[in-house]
Design an enzyme around this catalytic site. Structure first.
Site, PDB file in Angstrom:
ATOM      1  N   ASP A 169      65.521 -45.306 -76.979  1.00  0.00           N
ATOM      2  CA  ASP A 169      64.847 -44.153 -76.020  1.00  0.00           C
ATOM      3  C   ASP A 169      63.703 -44.618 -76.235  1.00  0.00           C
ATOM      4  O   ASP A 169      63.181 -45.889 -75.678  1.00  0.00           O
ATOM      5  CB  ASP A 169      65.018 -42.716 -76.573  1.00  0.00           C
ATOM      6  CG  ASP A 169      64.673 -41.552 -75.861  1.00  0.00           C
ATOM      7  OD1 ASP A 169      65.664 -41.379 -74.656  1.00  0.00           O
ATOM      8  OD2 ASP A 169      63.691 -41.161 -75.682  1.00  0.00           O
ATOM      9  N   TYR A 296      55.555 -38.931 -70.979  1.00  0.00           N
ATOM     10  CA  TYR A 296      56.185 -39.474 -69.712  1.00  0.00           C
ATOM     11  C   TYR A 296      55.195 -39.748 -68.758  1.00  0.00           C
ATOM     12  O   TYR A 296      55.198 -40.645 -68.100  1.00  0.00           O
ATOM     13  CB  TYR A 296      57.326 -38.491 -69.339  1.00  0.00           C
ATOM     14  CG  TYR A 296      58.639 -38.528 -70.172  1.00  0.00           C
ATOM     15  CD1 TYR A 296      59.736 -39.078 -69.706  1.00  0.00           C
ATOM     16  CD2 TYR A 296      58.641 -38.145 -71.478  1.00  0.00           C
ATOM     17  CE1 TYR A 296      60.789 -39.220 -70.594  1.00  0.00           C
ATOM     18  CE2 TYR A 296      59.739 -37.968 -72.413  1.00  0.00           C
ATOM     19  CZ  TYR A 296      60.818 -38.641 -71.691  1.00  0.00           C
ATOM     20  OH  TYR A 296      62.017 -38.863 -72.517  1.00  0.00           O
ATOM     21  N   HIS A 350      73.843 -41.055 -78.038  1.00  0.00           N
ATOM     22  CA  HIS A 350      72.275 -41.265 -78.053  1.00  0.00           C
ATOM     23  C   HIS A 350      71.577 -41.093 -79.340  1.00  0.00           C
ATOM     24  O   HIS A 350      70.605 -41.927 -79.911  1.00  0.00           O
ATOM     25  CB  HIS A 350      71.518 -40.256 -77.074  1.00  0.00           C
ATOM     26  CG  HIS A 350      70.119 -40.611 -76.704  1.00  0.00           C
ATOM     27  ND1 HIS A 350      69.940 -41.814 -75.899  1.00  0.00           N
ATOM     28  CD2 HIS A 350      69.090 -40.122 -76.849  1.00  0.00           C
ATOM     29  CE1 HIS A 350      68.678 -41.642 -75.643  1.00  0.00           C
ATOM     30  NE2 HIS A 350      67.944 -40.905 -76.270  1.00  0.00           N
TER      31      HIS A 350
END
Length: 372
Positions: A169, A296, A350
């Protein structure tokens, strides 16, 4: 080692009391009859989880578990970094840096610590909290800047001239940047993903398998990618609700988790119900959900303002693709890193380090001890 301060987690009772009051006073929005998870996080499920959170979840037990391993804070280029540092018990332990992502934390790797620090093939584990996450400084930094901090942390603060690194990630991006920008200090890297097609690739250079992967990713972004679009465009607007309501925070994180796991295995995918709540608690007690999602936007700004694409690294790389992750082909990984090991795993998603810790630890040990 220099400038290390011992860290011990101790959340004030007032914070925990406030949390329970907020949970008890949640204003439930209601949900469409029979909607389940089709509109987002199921209210029926969330109410049950919140009841468990209030009445059965034991933070003091989890806090003791988190304090089981040595933790420190240190100043790295003017930024406070929190990290776990656990020395391996073998005679020639390899230094291994593990970087988490979103919506998890340094807790992502908790279950593999004992597995990787025992035996002859052991590691000195360094598990930091990314700035803006957990107990590191509450500031959002772009991925390449974090890589620069990690390089300094490992080589200057901890004194390792060369080390190994792994991540998924956001942690993938940091690890990839480390290998690209500082190959002289990286002995090997490991990934569970390597990035996704963003429509900028030349189709003429892509194999059929890569094109199929690109089509899957495009469909996934349309159906599940709203979180990343919000984080990259309006993180502050989102942060008010998530920082004010623990139920909202849980719902947002659960919505992401549900994108990679069906409702019946959602808690298992996070390592279990208590593990899921402990991860959420780390965001809540530190009030870092705002800075975590802001990363982000900071990364997006870096791209918009002309950041140069990372060069492919020659550092030996291992790649493990877990079945509930996006199934990219080997040739896609080879565009970015020097793949010397590529494996399709049998189980996990994940948060594989929490969900299938034995499998994940075995993969890391097998790869890193197969290279110098």
């Amino acid at each position: 080692m220099k400038n290390l301060t011992t860290f011990n987690l101790s959340v004030p009772a007032s914070v925990l009391d406030d949390l329970k009051n907020r949970l008890k006073n949640t204003r439930w929005p209601g949900e469409a009859e029979g909607s389940g998870w089709n509109f987002g996080t199921s209210e029926t499920y969330l109410k049950e989880l919140v009841d468990y959170w209030i009445n059965k979840y034991d933070w003091s037990k989890q806090e003791a578990e988190l304090n089981k391993y040595p933790q420190y804070t240190t100043d790295v280029n003017g930024v406070k970094i929190h990290f776990q540092y656990i020395k391996g018990k073998g005679e020639n332990s390899k230094p291994l840096l593990l970087t988490h992502g979103w919506p998890d934390s340094y807790f992502r790797f908790h279950k593999i610590i004992a597995l990787l620090t025992e035996g002859d093939q052991s590691f000195d584990l360094v598990i930091p909290s990314i700035p803006g996450f957990g107990f590191s400084e509450k500031t959002a930094m772009d991925t390449e800047a974090v890589a620069g901090l990690w390089k300094t942390l490992m080589t200057e603060n901890l004194g390792y001239p060369k080390f190994y690194a792994a991540g998924g990630d956001i942690g993938m991006g940091v690890t990839k940047a480390l290998a690209s920008k500082y190959p002289e200090v990286l002995a090997g890297v490991h990934f569970t993903d390597v990035g996704y097609p963003m429509g900028q690739e030349d189709p003429d250079t892509m194999t059929d398998a890569e094109k199929q992967f690109a089509q899957f990713v495009q469909q996934w972004w349309y159906s599940e990618g709203a979180y990343a679009m919000l984080h990259s465009s309006k993180p502050q607007s989102l942060a008010y609700g998530l920082n004010d309501s623990p139920a909202a925070l849980a719902a947002w994180i659960l919505s992401f988790g549900n994108a990679g796991a069906s409702p019946d295995i959602l808690e298992e995918a996070f390592g279990g119900r208590d593990e899921l709540l402990t991860n959420i608690m780390i965001y809540w007690v530190t009030e870092t959900i705002a800075t975590s999602v802001r990363m982000y936007k900071v990364d997006a700004i870096a791209q918009w303002t002309g950041a140069k694409p990372l060069q492919k690294s020659n550092v030996p790389a291992g790649v493990a693709v877990f079945p509930r992750e996006a199934q990219f082909p080997k040739e896609w990984a080879e565009r970015f890193v020097h793949v010397v090991s590529f494996k399709k795993m049998e189980k996990g998603g994940h948060f594989a380090a929490l969900e299938v810790p034995d499998t994940f630890a075995k993969e890391l040990r097998s790869f890193f001890y197969s290279i110098p």
